[in-house]
Design a protein around this motif. Structure first.
Motif, PDB file in Angstrom:
ATOM      1  N   GLU A 151       0.831  -1.210   0.000  1.00 20.64           N
ATOM      2  CA  GLU A 151       0.000   0.000   0.000  1.00 20.64           C
ATOM      3  C   GLU A 151       0.862   1.256   0.000  1.00 20.64           C
ATOM      4  O   GLU A 151       0.541   2.228  -0.663  1.00 20.64           O
ATOM      5  N   TYR A 185       1.985   1.758  -3.532  1.00 15.68           N
ATOM      6  CA  TYR A 185       0.912   2.280  -4.377  1.00 15.68           C
ATOM      7  C   TYR A 185       0.665   3.760  -4.092  1.00 15.68           C
ATOM      8  O   TYR A 185       0.411   4.540  -5.006  1.00 15.68           O
ATOM      9  N   GLN A 186       0.734   4.165  -2.835  1.00 18.31           N
ATOM     10  CA  GLN A 186       0.536   5.567  -2.494  1.00 18.31           C
ATOM     11  C   GLN A 186       1.659   6.426  -3.057  1.00 18.31           C
ATOM     12  O   GLN A 186       1.433   7.540  -3.516  1.00 18.31           O
ATOM     13  N   ARG A 242      -1.035   3.239  -8.791  1.00 13.65           N
ATOM     14  CA  ARG A 242      -1.318   1.944  -9.387  1.00 13.65           C
ATOM     15  C   ARG A 242      -1.283   2.064 -10.905  1.00 13.65           C
ATOM     16  O   ARG A 242      -1.754   3.043 -11.466  1.00 13.65           O
TER      17      ARG A 242
END
Length: 82
Positions: A72, A75-76, A80
């Motif tokens: 995560e 992705y941040q 994505r």
């Protein structure tokens, strides 16, 4: 086995560098250092970094990585790809 081509297999004492625990086993490892064992004999001493006495898996101090949290974070940070 061919005679004369194999290293000498003999008793050797291994010592954990961080805990100081020693154990006697057999090995082909060689060392100039020796140690007096409880049986009164002198054996070569091999100092090693990690043994089962200090390895995190065997001592219960193993850390579990939060892989979902890391994904995560990735992705941040980078977004994505769709």
């Amino acid at each position: 086995m061919k005679p004369g081509i194999h290293p000498d297999y003999r008793p050797v004492v291994f010592q954990d560098q961080s805990t100081g625990k020693q154990f006697l086993t057999r090995s082909t490892a060689d060392s100039e250092r020796t140690v007096q064992w409880a049986d009164g004999n002198s054996y070569p001493l091999i100092v090693v970094d990690v043994t089962s006495d200090s390895h995190p898996f065997w001592t219960g101090n193993q850390r579990v990585m939060d892989t979902a949290g890391r994904v995560e974070q990735f992705y941040q940070r980078y977004g994505r790809k769709r």
